[in-house]
Scaffold this motif. Sequence first.
Motif, short mmCIF file in Angstrom:
data_model
loop_
_atom_site.label_atom_id
_atom_site.label_comp_id
_atom_site.label_asym_id
_atom_site.label_seq_id
_atom_site.Cartn_x
_atom_site.Cartn_y
_atom_site.Cartn_z
N LYS A 24 -5.67 -7.47 12.74
CA LYS A 24 -5.85 -6.85 14.05
C LYS A 24 -5.10 -5.52 14.15
O LYS A 24 -5.63 -4.52 14.60
CB LYS A 24 -5.38 -7.81 15.14
N ALA A 25 -3.84 -5.51 13.71
CA ALA A 25 -3.00 -4.31 13.82
C ALA A 25 -3.48 -3.18 12.93
O ALA A 25 -3.30 -2.00 13.25
CB ALA A 25 -1.55 -4.65 13.49
N ALA A 26 -4.10 -3.52 11.81
CA ALA A 26 -4.50 -2.51 10.82
C ALA A 26 -6.01 -2.27 10.81
O ALA A 26 -6.55 -1.75 9.83
CB ALA A 26 -4.02 -2.93 9.44
N ALA A 27 -6.68 -2.59 11.89
CA ALA A 27 -8.14 -2.51 11.94
C ALA A 27 -8.68 -1.11 11.64
O ALA A 27 -9.80 -0.97 11.15
CB ALA A 27 -8.65 -3.00 13.29
N THR A 28 -7.89 -0.07 11.91
CA THR A 28 -8.38 1.30 11.67
C THR A 28 -7.68 1.99 10.50
O THR A 28 -7.94 3.15 10.23
CB THR A 28 -8.22 2.16 12.93
N LEU A 55 -5.49 -0.63 1.10
CA LEU A 55 -5.63 -1.18 2.44
C LEU A 55 -6.86 -0.58 3.12
O LEU A 55 -7.03 0.65 3.12
CB LEU A 55 -4.37 -0.90 3.26
N TRP A 56 -7.68 -1.45 3.73
CA TRP A 56 -8.91 -0.97 4.33
C TRP A 56 -9.26 -1.81 5.54
O TRP A 56 -9.68 -2.96 5.39
CB TRP A 56 -10.04 -1.02 3.31
N HIS A 57 -9.05 -1.26 6.72
CA HIS A 57 -9.45 -1.90 7.98
C HIS A 57 -8.96 -3.34 8.10
O HIS A 57 -9.73 -4.25 8.40
CB HIS A 57 -10.97 -1.81 8.16
N GLY A 58 -7.68 -3.53 7.83
CA GLY A 58 -7.08 -4.84 8.01
C GLY A 58 -7.19 -5.76 6.81
O GLY A 58 -6.80 -6.93 6.89
#
Length: 130
Positions: A24-28, A55-58
């Motif tokens: 959720k925190a890294a969705a973008t 890392l890619w969109h969570g």
Amino acid sequence: MQLFSETWAQAYCQKLNASEAYQKAAATWEGSLALRVRPDPAQGLPQGVAVVLDLWHGACRGVEVVEGEVEADFVIEADLATWQEVLEGRLEPLTALMRGFLELKRGSLAALAPYAQAAQELVRVAREVA
């Protein structure tokens, strides 16, 4: 499990993928992040070592352990003792960055700022592995 080993890195990537809070925190968030240990021949790290996360969109799409210099969008570097303190919860990453114990070698704090929550989750999950 030895920090920054291949086994540790793979376990870290798997735990990131299992973490709903990180997703959720890294969705973008898009890009690579390297957590690098400075060279230290006394610790058996003559060239240093890094865990490079894709890392890619969570999601953690992959991880690689690299000796020597590393290419990544963001590179955070410290000596092994500092990483141990951070991953054992005795030193907060933001405090370590401000005091110069952790050093952002590539990328900028301004570019990382929108992902502060994702960075906190990265550390929280890493503490579960360590």
